[in-house]
Design a protein around this motif. Structure first.
Motif, short mmCIF file in Angstrom:
data_model
loop_
_atom_site.label_atom_id
_atom_site.label_comp_id
_atom_site.label_asym_id
_atom_site.label_seq_id
_atom_site.Cartn_x
_atom_site.Cartn_y
_atom_site.Cartn_z
N MET A 1 -8.25 -62.89 -11.82
CA MET A 1 -7.65 -61.82 -11.01
C MET A 1 -6.59 -62.38 -10.06
O MET A 1 -5.53 -61.77 -9.87
N SER A 2 -6.87 -63.55 -9.48
CA SER A 2 -5.88 -64.18 -8.60
C SER A 2 -4.61 -64.51 -9.36
O SER A 2 -3.49 -64.40 -8.83
N ASP A 3 -4.76 -64.90 -10.63
CA ASP A 3 -3.59 -65.22 -11.45
C ASP A 3 -2.73 -63.98 -11.70
O ASP A 3 -1.51 -64.09 -11.85
N GLN B 1 -11.26 -66.35 -0.21
CA GLN B 1 -9.99 -66.32 0.51
C GLN B 1 -9.18 -67.60 0.29
O GLN B 1 -7.99 -67.55 -0.04
N LYS B 2 -9.81 -68.74 0.47
CA LYS B 2 -9.08 -70.00 0.31
C LYS B 2 -8.66 -70.20 -1.14
O LYS B 2 -7.52 -70.64 -1.40
N MET B 3 -9.54 -69.90 -2.07
CA MET B 3 -9.17 -70.02 -3.49
C MET B 3 -7.96 -69.16 -3.81
O MET B 3 -7.02 -69.60 -4.49
N PHE B 4 -7.95 -67.93 -3.31
CA PHE B 4 -6.82 -67.05 -3.57
C PHE B 4 -5.54 -67.61 -2.94
O PHE B 4 -4.48 -67.61 -3.58
N MET B 5 -5.64 -68.10 -1.71
CA MET B 5 -4.46 -68.65 -1.06
C MET B 5 -3.96 -69.89 -1.79
O MET B 5 -2.75 -70.08 -1.95
N ASP C 1 1.42 -69.05 -2.89
CA ASP C 1 2.85 -69.39 -2.87
C ASP C 1 3.72 -68.18 -3.18
O ASP C 1 4.88 -68.13 -2.77
N TYR C 2 3.16 -67.22 -3.91
CA TYR C 2 3.95 -66.06 -4.35
C TYR C 2 3.49 -64.76 -3.68
O TYR C 2 3.92 -63.68 -4.09
N ILE C 3 2.65 -64.88 -2.68
CA ILE C 3 2.16 -63.71 -1.96
C ILE C 3 2.87 -63.64 -0.61
O ILE C 3 2.96 -64.62 0.12
N ASP C 4 3.38 -62.45 -0.28
CA ASP C 4 4.14 -62.27 0.94
C ASP C 4 3.28 -61.92 2.14
O ASP C 4 3.67 -62.14 3.28
N SER C 5 2.10 -61.36 1.88
CA SER C 5 1.22 -60.92 2.96
C SER C 5 -0.22 -60.93 2.47
O SER C 5 -0.49 -60.54 1.33
N ILE D 1 -9.01 -67.77 11.03
CA ILE D 1 -9.10 -68.80 10.00
C ILE D 1 -8.07 -68.55 8.90
O ILE D 1 -7.51 -69.50 8.33
N ILE D 2 -7.77 -67.29 8.61
CA ILE D 2 -6.72 -66.98 7.63
C ILE D 2 -5.37 -67.45 8.16
O ILE D 2 -4.58 -68.07 7.43
N GLU D 3 -5.10 -67.18 9.43
CA GLU D 3 -3.84 -67.63 10.02
C GLU D 3 -3.76 -69.15 10.04
O GLU D 3 -2.70 -69.75 9.73
N THR D 4 -4.86 -69.80 10.41
CA THR D 4 -4.86 -71.26 10.50
C THR D 4 -4.58 -71.88 9.15
O THR D 4 -3.75 -72.81 9.03
#
Length: 673
Positions: free
Chosen positions: A213-215, A257-261, A266-270, A299-302
């Motif tokens: 799904m992340s892909d 969350q970390k796996m998705f990031m 790299d291609y996600i704007d928000s 933690i998401i911001e960090t």
């Protein structure tokens, strides 16, 4: 009169002047009475001459915060006046809808239509838009999303072709005017990953599906980046339904969350996620309002700063409260129990909207959009549910104006052309409370993290909002500071109370007031807030309010995050390149926001030093004690004297016991400029 570094009041007896005139009458009389401020009152201070920047953000952008979870082109909108009411009376926009490229492909009965098909069908779509009766009211500030089952089939999906079609759809089905700004390819996909894994629950296979799904998000973001026509669109994700990041020693964060990031970021704007008080789809009951929401966002911001050296903005594409419904007296069955309408139950989400809104307002420079889960008329629901409205709706059908069609076994309006077929639900009070607030942000200070505060100035008018996160009443002493010559003229006080055992109420009280701000204390400024109550003061002064002090808050993050806690072993957090340039050390302040995930019986008050000097850690935080959760996961704000800070700083945290993690520590420096 800038806000001081040490604002504390004890029990005071202060005279005040009030011209006792309410509801616009002219029969008023100057009176002077004492105002008693209890010793245990929460002290809130707002200086009307001190502007507050968050980085470069100063003016409230209402489009980011006051939205409805609906599309303005839904069938229930009778005419332009309906949109005008939402936009001009409630001063809100529409924010999100379920439709997109994959829904369109299914309507065309094709998997991924060709680019040529997109051009042909897109031309028809643009013509339809141009001829729509609501075209003149259209705003493209909206999120488009789809259910995962519309996008995902299995691990053999042709994601590259799917991404190509998604980009074709947004390029050719829209003009620059009509193209929505935001695309969230799937709504809450990870909690549906199991739906695409055959057989029983399998954690490994489920994780592989979340990667798949992340892909999808990654390939769509990558394809959008190639298209000049889509340069102004934001691809956002992963629309997390269940951000209990601390679970299983933060493996939830690592595997979701970390796996998705890592995989798609790299291609996600928000980065989009959903914050709910209650249970959203799955997981334990949470009240995310307050410290838990702060810790999640921090933690998401960090990690965003660690990976990209910037904080990618947040998209709160749903937020609110999910209410456990008690047994209702008229419910005939379990099914009826689920949807039977009740004004008290329909009110309860309002408190969550206000709790979370206040937190989002505190991060305006990092928010792309936020959308309370308040839907429109939900015409897809009530006709098949005995006329009862969907729980999140802003509008409900008038029971006196509907009937059962025995041929279709659906409820319908007796007169579909009657413009008064719908009644508002209590949720409309959320928008009515906030509909006039606007202007430039003012500096505020509260002595209790459970009393959230925000203030704005617009010309000669100042708006001050107070919100009570607590389960109990709180007396607040609101001290309004101003320079010489400012006099009170008018005051409107809005009070939105949400009792647990009766419907929400919105009281509006307008009165003439008088007296110099610098020497008068209004009786209305000492107020007892009920549990979860939100109030908005609207002051009008005798002249335009001008700033004599400006503060700028800058936020610093550290690469030292998600560190395990071991007894008596210092955890080191470094903050380098901190800019301490200020026009006034006296009016500048700083704080650390420490987020921890620990068992409830473990310490939340470590020994904290900054560059070798100790600071006091409060035994208090925003919101409740989280006792109903498996672990405490929340942020605790620690005041820091400016004199302790340097360009390069070393913070040390030493806990007396082992277990859990420090998920993040953030440094905020608020400087006079």
């Amino acid at each position: 009169m800038p806000i001081s570094n040490d604002f504390r009041l004890t029990s005071l007896l202060i005279p005040f002047a009030l011209a006792a005139c309410t509801n616009g009458t002219n029969n008023h009389k100057e009176v002077v009475e004492p105002v008693v401020i209890p010793a245990d009152a929460v002290n809130v201070r707002v200086d009307i001459n001190t502007l507050q920047y968050f980085d470069d953000s100063l003016t409230l952008d209402r489009q980011k915060f006051f939205n409805q979870h609906d599309s303005q082109f839904n069938a229930w909108l009778y005419d332009v006046e309906d949109v005008d009411y939402m936009r001009n009376e409630l001063n809100a926009g529409v924010g999100r809808q379920f439709w997109g490229p994959m829904s369109t492909a299914k309507a065309l009965k094709q998997s991924y239509p060709s680019t040529e098909t997109a051009k042909i069908e897109g031309k028809k779509s643009i013509e339809s838009f141009n001829n729509h009766k609501l075209r003149s009211t259209y705003s493209n500030r909206s999120v488009m999303t789809e259910h995962p089952r519309t996008v995902v089939t299995d691990l053999n999906d042709n994601i590259v072709e799917g991404a190509r079609w998604a980009a074709d759809y947004f390029e050719y089905y829209y003009t620059d005017e009509s193209r929505p700004l935001f695309f969230e390819p799937m709504n809450e996909p990870f909690v549906h990953a199991k739906d695409f894994v055959p057989g029983g629950w399998d954690a490994k296979k489920n994780f592989v599906m979340t990667q798949h799904m992340s892909d999808w998000f990654k390939e769509i973001g990558k394809e959008f980046d190639k298209r000049p026509a889509l340069k102004d669109m934001y691809v956002m994700g992963f629309s997390s339904a269940w951000p209990s990041l601390e679970l299983n020693d933060f493996n939830h964060f690592k595997e979701r969350q970390k796996m998705f990031m890592d995989r798609a970021g790299d291609y996600i704007d928000s980065f989009s996620f959903h914050l709910y008080d209650g249970v959203n789809v799955t997981g334990q009951s949470n009240r995310r309002s307050g410290s838990n929401a702060q810790a999640i966002i921090d933690i998401i911001e960090t990690y965003s700063m660690v990976k990209w050296d910037k904080v990618k903005p947040h998209a709160l594409t749903e937020y609110g409260g999910i209410i456990d419904r008690p047994k209702l007296p008229n419910a005939k069955s379990k099914k009826d129990q689920e949807y039977f309408y009740d004004e008290t139950i329909a009110s309860q989400e309002i408190k969550s909207y206000n709790h979370m809104l206040m937190e989002f307002l505190d991060r305006e420079e990092r928010i792309l959009t936020s959308i309370p889960f308040i839907t429109g008329h939900a015409t897809w629901y009530w006709p098949t549910h005995e006329g009862h409205p969907y729980s999140a709706t802003l509008w409900r059908p008038d029971p006196a104006k509907i009937r059962l069609n025995t041929n279709t076994n659906r409820y319908e309006f007796i007169n579909p052309k009657d413009k008064n077929n719908y009644l508002p639900t209590p949720k409309i009070k959320f928008y009515q409370l906030w509909n006039e607030v606007k202007g430039n942000r003012l500096a505020t200070e509260s002595s209790d993290p459970d009393i959230q505060t925000k203030a704005y100035v617009d010309g000669d008018t100042v708006y001050i909002a107070l919100n009570n996160l607590e389960d109990e009443s709180k007396t607040v002493n609101l001290a309004v500071g101003a320079g010489a010559g400012y006099q009170y003229k008018n005051l409107t006080l809005k009070r939105l109370a949400v009792p647990t055992d009766s419907p929400a109420t919105l009281q509006v009280d307008s009165k003439k007031v008088s007296g110099y701000v610098s020497s008068s204390q209004l009786a209305a400024n000492v107020i007892e807030l009920a549990p979860y109550e939100t109030v908005v003061y609207q002051y009008q002064f005798n002249k335009t309010v001008k700033a004599d002090t400006q503060l700028r808050r800058e936020t610093y993050y550290s690469d030292d995050f998600l560190q395990p806690i071991k007894a008596n072993q210092p955890i080191t957090i470094k903050f380098n390149q901190v800019d301490l340039t200020t026009s006034s050390q006296q009016h500048s302040t700083a704080l650390l926001r420490m987020s921890i995930g620990r068992k409830h019986d473990k310490s939340k008050q470590p020994i904290v030093t900054i560059n070798g000097s100790s600071v006091t850690v409060p035994n208090d935080w925003a919101g409740y004690d989280q006792a109903n959760r498996k672990d405490f996961f929340g942020a605790i704000e620690i005041p820091v004297p400016m004199s302790l800070l340097k360009k390069n700083n070393q913070v040390r945290l030493t806990f007396p016991d082992t277990q859990g993690h420090v998920s993040s520590v953030v440094l905020e420096v608020n400087k006079a400029i």
